[in-house]
Structure formats: C-alpha cells, structure tokens
Design an enzyme around this catalytic site. Structure first.
Site, PDB file in Angstrom:
ATOM      1  CB  THR A 174      -0.639  -6.907  -5.406  1.00  0.00           C
ATOM      2  OG1 THR A 174      -2.004  -6.923  -5.873  1.00  0.00           O
ATOM      3  CG2 THR A 174       0.314  -6.967  -6.571  1.00  0.00           C
ATOM      4  CG  ASP A 175      -3.730  -6.250   0.475  1.00  0.00           C
ATOM      5  OD1 ASP A 175      -4.839  -6.563   0.008  1.00  0.00           O
ATOM      6  OD2 ASP A 175      -3.564  -6.040   1.692  1.00  0.00           O
ATOM      7  CD1 TRP A 176      -8.388  -2.857  -3.461  1.00  0.00           C
ATOM      8  CD2 TRP A 176      -9.453  -4.824  -3.558  1.00  0.00           C
ATOM      9  NE1 TRP A 176      -9.572  -2.655  -4.094  1.00  0.00           N
ATOM     10  CE2 TRP A 176     -10.268  -3.849  -4.172  1.00  0.00           C
ATOM     11  CE3 TRP A 176      -9.929  -6.142  -3.510  1.00  0.00           C
ATOM     12  CZ2 TRP A 176     -11.512  -4.130  -4.717  1.00  0.00           C
ATOM     13  CZ3 TRP A 176     -11.180  -6.416  -4.055  1.00  0.00           C
ATOM     14  CH2 TRP A 176     -11.950  -5.425  -4.652  1.00  0.00           C
ATOM     15  CB  ALA A 177      -5.581  -1.315  -5.597  1.00  0.00           C
TER      16      ALA A 177
END
Ligand code: NOJ
Length: 749
Positions: free
Chosen positions: A279-282
C-alpha cells in the site's frame, strides 16, 4: 496448482525480464523453499511478513516486533549498523530466521542526488538514466537498504500537481521508457547484493488528481486507463519490477488500495506479475475517510481481498487479519499467496543468503567519482534551452564582469529538489561555486542574490541586484522554486515564479545588460513575461548535487544544451491541464492540415468562426512537449517510409536525414510521432512512438532509421479490445511535438 502456474509464468517471462541470471531451476528451488517456510509459519507470522513499519534509530519495541516475527519490512532507517542489528535479530533471533526487507524513498539518487525524475526524463536518454539508477543502487545498498519506492510512473499532465516533479512528465511512452530504464538500473541482474528492488508506483491514475490538488479524486474512464495510464506499469512489470505500490486516489469512486479489478485481473491475471504489492503510506486506513471502508477491520478486508500483499503503516493487517481469517472473511490461502509473493522477492534479492552489509564500506561508495560523474552528465543533459537570442554560449573574451544573482544561485539544498532526505547539501556544487571555480581567474564574479529565497519579497534586495547589474557585462540570474514548492502535498494554483522574482527579472532587464535566466524548478512554469524580456532562458529543473558545474559548462559553451521538455509549458496557468497528445475537438483552433476533409470547405469551417481556444490565453502553449534548443541548428529531411501500406506484424522503416546546419557540435533529440486519423474512438492528434539522441559535428549529416512495429499502433477502441485498427495514419519525425511535416501510410487487413 496455483504455485505451479506461477512458476511456469515466471519461467516463460524470464527472457524479457531483468533477472536473466535466475534460471528456471533456481526459481523452482525458491518456490520449494517458500513452501517449506510457509508450512512452518503460524498465521501470525505470516501476517507479520505482510506488515511494514517506519523506523528511526534502534528501538527495543521494533527489535521485539522483529524478534517475534511481527514485521517483515521496515522503512526509513539508513544507518547501516542499525540495519545490520535489526537484520541480525530477524535472522538469528526470530523463530524462522526470515530476513527483513529494508526500504527507503530513493527517488533520484541517494547521497549523490541526480536531477529530479522530471529532469531525468528531459534527457530523453534512457541509457544514462539506467546507469544513474545502477550507481544509485550501489550507493544505497551498501547501507543495507534493498528496496526503493521508485520509479513513479504516474502520467502527469497538470503542472499544478506538486508530484509532477517525481514523474517523467505528460507522455505515456516516455514514462514507460524511463520507468523501465530505472527498474533495470536499480535491480541490475539480481546477481549480487547491489540489487535494489524497484517499486512501480502509484497504481494507478494518481497523476490525474482533479485540479492538480494532491490526493484528489481521479475520473479516468476504463479506455483512457488502458491507453494512457496503465502502459508504463505494464512495461515496468515486463522489465521485471519486483514490487508495486497502490495509489492514494480513488478513481471513479474506487481507492487504488481497494481496486481488485486492477490489482487482480489486470496486474496478476493479464500481466502475470509475481512480485508483491504494497500500500502507499497508510492508504489502507485512508479508505475510511474516503468513505469506502467503515473501519480498520473493513479496510484490512478490502485491501486484502483486492490483492494487496503488504500494509505500509496502517497497521490494519496486523490488527485485524487474524480475526478476519477466523471469521472466514479473508481466506488463509490468500494470505499464503501474499506471503509467497513477499518471500519470493526476498529470495530474488538474495537476502536469505546474504542479509548483512559491511558497515565500514558503506561510506566508501558514497559520492564516488562514478556516481558524481553520472550525476553531472544527467544534469548536463537534462537542462533545456528555451530561448536564446545569441547571447549563449557566453563569449568570455568579451566579458570582464559577470553578475551572478537570484535566490537559486547558491541554494545547495534547494537545487537538489524534492525527496532528498539523504543528499547532503555540503556535497552540492552550486552555480555560484562552479562559476567562481571555473571562471574566477579571468572574469570578475559579482554575487548579489537580490532575494535570499524564491518566495521572498525584498525590494531593497532587488534594487541592490539591479544596481550591480549596471556594473556587469552580463547578468546570470538564477530563479525558480525552492525544493519544498513541489513534491508530495505541495501543489500550486498559479504556476508563475513566486515572491519578488518577476519584479526582480524586470528590474534586471531594465539595466539594459544581457540577461540570461537560469531556472531551477520542480514543475513546468508559465514564463510568459520572462520569455519576452530575457535574452536567454536555460531551464534545468532541480538538477541535484552536480547542477552547478553542469550549468556553468552549458553557459560557457563547454557543452551544448540537449534536454527536451517532457511536459508542455503552458502560456497561462489557466491552460492546464495542457498536453500535446490531446484529442481533437470538432472545432479545432488550427485548421488541421492532416485531415483530408471531403466535405465542402464551407461546412468544414465552423459557425461564426467559433473554435476551441481561450479568449485570454489562446490555444497554444508557450513551449511544446519535446521542445529544446541547442547551440546549433538541425535540419530534417522529410521522412520516407519503406512502403505505403502495412499489415499486422510488419515493421515500418522510417528513414530521414538529419543535418547539423550550425557552427557547433550538438545533440538533437529526433522524435517520431504518429496520428491515427480515424478510429472507432477519437485518437490523439499526435503520439510519441520513438526518439533518439544524435550528436553531429557542424555541417555533418546522418542517415537515420526508426523501426516502428505496426503492433505499436494498437490501442483500446470501442469494443475495449487492444488492437491496431486499419486505416490512414500520419507520421512525423521532428525536433518537438509541434514541428515537422507529415507523411501518410495505411494499415490494411
Ligand atoms: C507516500 C508517498 O506517496 C509514496 O510515494 C512514498 O513512497 C511513501 N509515502 C513512503 O514514504
């Protein structure tokens, strides 16, 4: 069953991939070792491999997490000793000894900073970009970092969007070529511990953020997705990219991290991707504010069931996956597939056999001659000469005093650009340093910055610079954007030069002295007034550590500029999004000479002269995609084709003569464009299909050939199938997207 299919797929794909050295036998052995590990792993340990944590320094909590197998990857730690220690805990103290994968955003160089990716794209030199990525990999892997979140493959057509800096610009083909070059460079042949896993990001469409505002929704319909936004990712997968990152944006209502159709059907199903998806950050948890997930548990289930293998910093996998499996909302076999994908990457990187680095050697490779030379070369080739009335190259025999001015003349941090956590400004050579060093003996260098940073308003400073201009024979003004003005979450509504810079340029021009504008920025800018009053404009994006020497050498004529614009430069902020490869309206602004209207002329002329343009900004941009001047002038012959008609499977041979008509050796970037005149859906007015850098001595001519497979003309048409549609095409070979005369050919079936 599934495992066997994966193995066959990867073996079949191997010749096309970067990791040629890996034989099918090795792949089988790897899969067997993964089977063995999976059979011993508890569900919690499997979920641990799918969890990525951001780490800064040594912490007992992180060490405990690693020891109990609760995290498979860390990001942001750069100290090789700390990385080794975490790795030792993973390998020697965790139950199964699975090594960590250590990640970092190494976007355009590690310690030695290369031009921002938009600048790298301006080189139109994929071999050089690949070499830069290889040297970057050598620099960063020496510290134990084996995974970078690059290349960014977001086709970016809106210069307001700050992350255009991280892209290869507006063109699908250029993004694909440059992205693949970076993948090859980072990963090498996966034969030793200098291979750095690439991450193709952000999947997908993030660059089309509505109104250029970061993280905003995108509205890309399925056909444009296939024709414009997906191809660079497909090319990166074919080049062997080991990982891929989902995007923050929701496209037509579906967040990238929850998009099963694209992650499963397209990425795994159609393209056979066998690396892993992070995933991207969070961005898993961000599906909650999106209104797509109701809570963390729901977010974990959506991401997992969409085919996301690793959770970066949402902590929803570690919090909820075990329970979701117990309740039957997530299948353990899907968890196994995700872990298999992650372990496969760790095996391919050789981490199981060679997890540690030699701490003493980490510093040795930083800023070494090879990487600094490549950074210099890339900065040199990335600078685009936008205007020159003859003042450049500078005739130093006529210059006794030069004024170096402007907020970017000596801004070692800012000239590195966005995403340079690790570049050290002490190693940056600024234009002021380089000019003093190389010209200081016979030319008096007056330094009067005028403004101390780009957004500053300082009338007194401007007056001082204008006063100094009167004492100089030539003004070298360094303007632009600070590093912080582009990049993630740094978007603009107005893309003109900020602060007192425009006022300062006008004041400098009023001195009557030759004015050479050097602009370092993270995006295309509107340079309307500047183009009117400056004698020359050299646009070098943010050129990185070696920007100063590169610019000094271009100004003095030691080298001739050869960069080309990877993005259209608009004439006004209100023109964006603005790109050359647009579809035509039914009422185009310029009568389109390539269309053979067989209707009465009066009918082809639009009612009341109404055409598609803006009353206050017209139709044309200031500088088109592909544009850039040199210190010479090139002439193209009309291209000739080996035939008039082609069928599927043919290769079109396009021949032309290129002549250097000027007085200096220079490099031209010859560009091949095509237009499909009539399609089952409307087609772009031009599409880049090839390019080549050609260096010629004054007066020299060269016969050049482009070979264009007919299959490259395929697109997704009305029936949503990708194919070449028969019919008439136009073709150009020219120095930019707005020049050249076309020749036509037909595709028959
Ligand atoms: C968020 C950015 O969107 C992404 O590109 C980056 O790789 C991650 N943060 C990790 O820092």
């Amino acid at each position: 069953m599934k495992r066997i299919r994966n193995t066959i797929l990867s073996c079949l794909a191997l010749p096309a991939l970067a990791f040629m050295a890996v034989s099918c036998g090795q792949e089988d052995e790897t899969e067997a070792r993964i089977d063995e590990l999976l059979s011993q792993m508890t569900l919690r340990e499997k979920i641990g491999q799918m969890n990525q944590l951001s780490v800064s320094g040594f912490s007992q909590k992180v060490a405990d997490d690693i020891r109990r197998g609760a995290t498979g990857s860390i990001l942001n730690e750069t100290d090789p000793a700390v990385i080794n220690e975490y790795q030792r805990i993973a390998v020697e103290e965790s139950r199964l000894g699975i090594p960590l994968l250590v990640a970092r955003d190494v976007i355009h160089g590690y310690r030695t900073v290369f031009p921002i990716p938009l600048g790298m794209a301006a080189t139109f030199d994929p071999e050089l970009v690949e070499r830069g990525a290889r040297l970057t990999a050598e620099e960063v892997t020496a510290s134990g970092i084996r995974w970078t979140f690059s290349p960014m493959l977001d086709v970016s057509r809106d210069a307001r969007w700050g992350r255009i800096a991280e892209s290869s610009g507006e063109d699908t083909y250029l993004n694909a070529v440059m992205g693949a070059a970076m993948v090859r460079g980072y990963q090498g042949d996966l034969s030793d511990s200098t291979s750095l896993a690439a991450c193709a990001k952000h999947f997908v469409g993030y660059g089309a953020a509505e109104s250029g505002r970061d993280y905003n929704s995108t509205w890309i319909p399925p056909r444009a997705m296939r024709n414009v936004y997906l191809p660079p990712f497909e090319t990166a997968v074919k080049a062997g990219a080991l990982t891929l990152m989902t995007s923050f944006n929701d496209n037509d209502g579906v967040p990238g991290t929850g998009n099963a159709e694209l992650l499963k059907d397209v990425l795994r199903g159609e393209w056979g991707f066998d690396g892993f998806v992070v995933t991207d950050w969070a961005s898993a948890a961000e599906m909650i504010p999106h209104g797509f997930a109701s809570d963390g548990r729901h977010a974990a289930s959506l991401a997992m069931n969409a085919g996301v293998d690793m959770d970066m910093m949402s902590n929803v996998y570690s919090a909820y996956l075990e329970d979701l499996v117990k309740r039957g909302e997530v299948k353990e076999s899907d968890i196994d597939s995700a872990v298999r994908n992650i372990l496969r990457v760790k095996f391919r990187l050789g981490l199981f056999d060679n997890p540690y680095v030699d701490v003493g050697k980490a510093l040795e490779v930083q800023y070494n001659d090879s990487v600094m030379t490549a950074a210099y070369r890339t900065a040199l080739e990335s600078a685009v000469l936008l205007k020159n009335n003859g003042v450049l190259p500078l005739d130093r025999s006529k210059i006794r005093r030069v004024l170096v001015t402007g907020p970017m003349a000596d801004a070692p941090h800012d000239q590195m650009g966005t995403w340079t956590f690790d570049g050290q400004k002490e190693h940056t050579i600024t234009p002021l340093d380089a000019i003093r060093e190389s010209w200081g003996d016979d030319v008096e260098v007056i330094y009067e910055p005028g403004l101390s940073y780009c957004r500053e308003f300082n009338s007194r400073g401007v007056a001082r610079a204008a006063e100094a201009a009167r004492r100089a024979d030539v003004i070298l003004a360094f303007m632009g954007e600070e590093a912080i003005m582009s990049g993630e979450a740094h978007c603009l509504a107005d893309i003109t030069l900020k602060g007192g810079q425009r006022e300062m340029i006008e004041a400098l021009a009023a001195s009557g002295k030759p004015l050479v504008l050097n602009i370092m920025a993270g995006r295309p800018l509107v340079l309307d007034m500047e183009s009117e009053i400056a004698d020359a404009i050299l646009f070098s994006f943010h050129p990185g550590t070696m920007g100063g020497p590169a610019i000094a050498d271009l100004l003095s004529g030691k080298a001739s500029p050869s960069g080309r614009l990877p993005s259209t430069f608009p004439a006004a902020s209100g023109q964006v999004p603005c790109y050359y490869s647009h579809n035509n309206t039914g009422r185009p602004f310029r009568g389109d000479e390539t269309m053979l209207y067989d209707i009465p002329l009066e009918a082809a002329q639009t009612s009341l002269g109404n055409t598609s343009y803006m009353l206050d900004a017209g139709f044309n941009p200031l500088y088109p995609f592909g544009y850039g001047l040199t210190y010479s002038a090139f002439e193209y012959s009309l291209p000739t084709l080996d035939r008039q008609e082609y069928s599927d499977g043919d290769v079109i041979r396009v021949s032309f003569t290129l002549t250097n008509k000027g007085k200096a050796e220079a490099t031209e970037v010859a560009q091949l464009y095509v237009r499909d005149l009539v399609g089952s859906v409307t087609r772009p007015v031009k599409e880049l299909k090839g390019f080549r850098r050609v260096t010629l001595a004054p007066g020299e001519s060269s016969e050049q050939v482009f070979e264009l497979p007919v299959s490259e003309l395929a697109f997704v048409g009305l029936d949503m199938k990708k194919k070449v549609e028969p019919g008439e095409f136009s073709l150009w070979v020219a120095g930019d997207s707005a020049s050249g005369e076309s020749v036509n050919f037909r595709v028959i079936r």
